[in-house]
Design a protein around this motif. Structure first.
Motif, PDB file in Angstrom:
ATOM      1  N   ASN A 136       0.819  -1.221   0.000  1.00 40.80           N
ATOM      2  CA  ASN A 136       0.000   0.000   0.000  1.00 40.80           C
ATOM      3  C   ASN A 136       0.853   1.272   0.000  1.00 40.80           C
ATOM      4  O   ASN A 136       0.498   2.268   0.635  1.00 40.80           O
ATOM      5  N   ALA A 137       1.976   1.227  -0.699  1.00 41.00           N
ATOM      6  CA  ALA A 137       2.864   2.387  -0.711  1.00 41.00           C
ATOM      7  C   ALA A 137       2.577   3.342  -1.860  1.00 41.00           C
ATOM      8  O   ALA A 137       2.661   4.555  -1.689  1.00 41.00           O
ATOM      9  N   MET A 138       2.249   2.804  -3.048  1.00 39.05           N
ATOM     10  CA  MET A 138       2.163   3.621  -4.249  1.00 39.05           C
ATOM     11  C   MET A 138       0.839   3.399  -4.976  1.00 39.05           C
ATOM     12  O   MET A 138       0.274   2.304  -4.926  1.00 39.05           O
ATOM     13  N   PRO A 139       0.346   4.429  -5.668  1.00 37.05           N
ATOM     14  CA  PRO A 139      -0.811   4.230  -6.545  1.00 37.05           C
ATOM     15  C   PRO A 139      -0.396   3.416  -7.765  1.00 37.05           C
ATOM     16  O   PRO A 139       0.797   3.323  -8.089  1.00 37.05           O
ATOM     17  N   ILE A 140      -1.352   2.828  -8.443  1.00 37.60           N
ATOM     18  CA  ILE A 140      -1.040   2.020  -9.621  1.00 37.60           C
ATOM     19  C   ILE A 140      -0.481   2.897 -10.747  1.00 37.60           C
ATOM     20  O   ILE A 140       0.356   2.457 -11.535  1.00 37.60           O
ATOM     21  N   ILE A 141      -0.929   4.150 -10.818  1.00 33.34           N
ATOM     22  CA  ILE A 141      -0.397   5.096 -11.804  1.00 33.34           C
ATOM     23  C   ILE A 141       0.140   6.314 -11.058  1.00 33.34           C
ATOM     24  O   ILE A 141      -0.590   6.932 -10.287  1.00 33.34           O
ATOM     25  N   ILE A 176      13.538   5.660  -7.825  1.00 33.68           N
ATOM     26  CA  ILE A 176      12.292   4.908  -7.700  1.00 33.68           C
ATOM     27  C   ILE A 176      12.265   4.138  -6.386  1.00 33.68           C
ATOM     28  O   ILE A 176      11.237   4.088  -5.698  1.00 33.68           O
ATOM     29  N   GLY A 177      13.391   3.549  -6.022  1.00 34.82           N
ATOM     30  CA  GLY A 177      13.450   2.822  -4.762  1.00 34.82           C
ATOM     31  C   GLY A 177      13.204   3.722  -3.565  1.00 34.82           C
ATOM     32  O   GLY A 177      12.421   3.384  -2.665  1.00 34.82           O
ATOM     33  N   VAL A 178      13.864   4.881  -3.551  1.00 38.18           N
ATOM     34  CA  VAL A 178      13.680   5.825  -2.442  1.00 38.18           C
ATOM     35  C   VAL A 178      12.256   6.376  -2.431  1.00 38.18           C
ATOM     36  O   VAL A 178      11.624   6.487  -1.367  1.00 38.18           O
ATOM     37  N   MET A 182       9.516   5.987   0.468  1.00 37.71           N
ATOM     38  CA  MET A 182       8.878   7.165   1.046  1.00 37.71           C
ATOM     39  C   MET A 182       7.362   6.975   1.103  1.00 37.71           C
ATOM     40  O   MET A 182       6.718   7.297   2.107  1.00 37.71           O
ATOM     41  N   GLY A 183       6.774   6.447   0.009  1.00 40.82           N
ATOM     42  CA  GLY A 183       5.344   6.173   0.011  1.00 40.82           C
ATOM     43  C   GLY A 183       4.961   5.178   1.083  1.00 40.82           C
ATOM     44  O   GLY A 183       3.912   5.311   1.732  1.00 40.82           O
TER      45      GLY A 183
END
Length: 344
Positions: A136-141, A176-178, A182-183
């Motif tokens: 649940n860290a990032m949106p799909i887009i 992208i990893g960082v 963060m998300g």
């Protein structure tokens, strides 16, 4: 992540690790390989949404898929490469074959790993387990996520020094990893804030909303109700909770026992809201909604769900159907979203 971003990511992985050894063809291969695991959606096109829920992000998204299938793809790309550049005697050697194999394995295995950071659920341990992992860290887009990859690939597609192109791609992957971590940290922080603000015990989860990692939808689930709120770390303020009663009746139990509902409950990772109402003929219309995805307005409780009719004798009548909840895509809704996200 969406398939386009997966292709960009696969191409960037190829640029970072193999641009100097294999040339720009590696980036094209990485993009194609980044798309391969998402071809499992074809099952849903043929067999419908229930099949899509069951099989998308399963076999092709297992951590075993890349190591098992990657060598075959690597061999095929090596053969194609050898046929295209016959004037170079070195392309047939084992080092080149090994590079193509490793490129294929890495492009395929990073696909499920970045999907892991979304809410959909990824069966990383299939076939040994059907557990759906989700951070649940990032949106799909996420436009920024994709833009960074695009910039790196544009640099790599130019006739720049291969070593420098690899460094730029490596820097993009590091970003992208960082950014993803963060998300993840933002999500944990929002869940902590929601737990402090919610009155009483509840199972609390935060989920990323559209296109960015800062604004979150929060669900506090209790046996009696689902409570939905929103929180932005860029515009912190007390969460306003909306309460949706959770139905627990013979009718809902009858629908919950169906094969389709059991599958949907597994797909939604047990984050369901059950509701029912009279169907006007002495029976009940029962709906279950996936609480993980939603948006302010019409779709506060979710984007999709299942429904079925239960007769007066508490038997399920007819098929269990899938339904979608329309989202408010008006300009006013976008302005409200932006204001809640930023405070502007």
């Amino acid at each position: 992540m969406d398939t386009v971003t997966q292709m960009l990511f696969g191409a960037t992985v190829a640029q970072a690790g193999f641009r100097r050894r294999l040339g720009r063809k590696a980036m094209v291969a990485g993009a194609l390989l980044g798309m391969v695991p998402d071809l499992d959606v074809v099952v849903g096109w043929v067999a419908g949404p229930f099949a899509n829920w069951q099989y998308h992000r399963s076999l092709t998204h297992s951590l075993l898929f890349g190591p098992l299938v990657g060598p075959l793809f690597g061999w095929l790309f090596w053969r194609l490469h050898r046929a295209m550049v016959q004037e170079r005697p070195d392309v047939a050697n084992r080092d080149t074959l090994r590079a193509w194999i490793w490129l294929s394995i890495l492009a395929l295995i990073t696909h499920p790993l970045i999907d892991l950071f979304t809410s959909y659920g990824t069966q990383l341990l299939w076939p040994f387990s059907t557990y759906r992992f989700a951070i649940n860290a990032m949106p799909i887009i996420d436009p920024l996520y994709s833009l960074v990859l695009v910039v790196a690939l544009l640099f790599g597609s130019l006739r720049a020094r291969p070593a420098l192109a690899q460094d730029v791609a490596g820097a993009a992957l590091l970003f992208i990893g960082v950014y993803s971590c963060m998300g993840w940290a933002i999500n944990d922080r929002v869940q902590q804030i929601a737990a402090e603000q919610f009155d009483g015990p509840a199972e609390i989860d935060a989920y990323p909303l559209l296109f960015q990692p800062y604004y979150r939808r929060v669900v506090a689930l209790t046996p009696e109700a689902a409570h939905v709120g929103y929180y932005s770390v860029l515009n912190p303020k007390p969460i306003t909770w909306q309460t949706f009663p959770q139905e627990r009746s013979t009718a809902t139990n009858a629908v919950a026992a169906t094969e389709q509902a059991v599958l949907f409950r597994w797909f939604a990772m047990d984050k369901l809201l059950w509701r029912e109402e009279s169907d006007g003929n002495g029976g009940r219309l029962v709906e279950a909604t996936d609480l993980r995805y939603g948006l302010q307005g019409n779709a506060d409780i979710g984007f999709w769900g299942i429904r079925a009719r239960v007769g007066p004798g508490q038997e399920v009548q007819g098929p269990v159907e899938v339904f979608a909840i329309p989202r408010d895509s008006s300009r006013a809704a976008f302005r409200r979203f932006w204001a809640e996200l930023t405070g502007w």
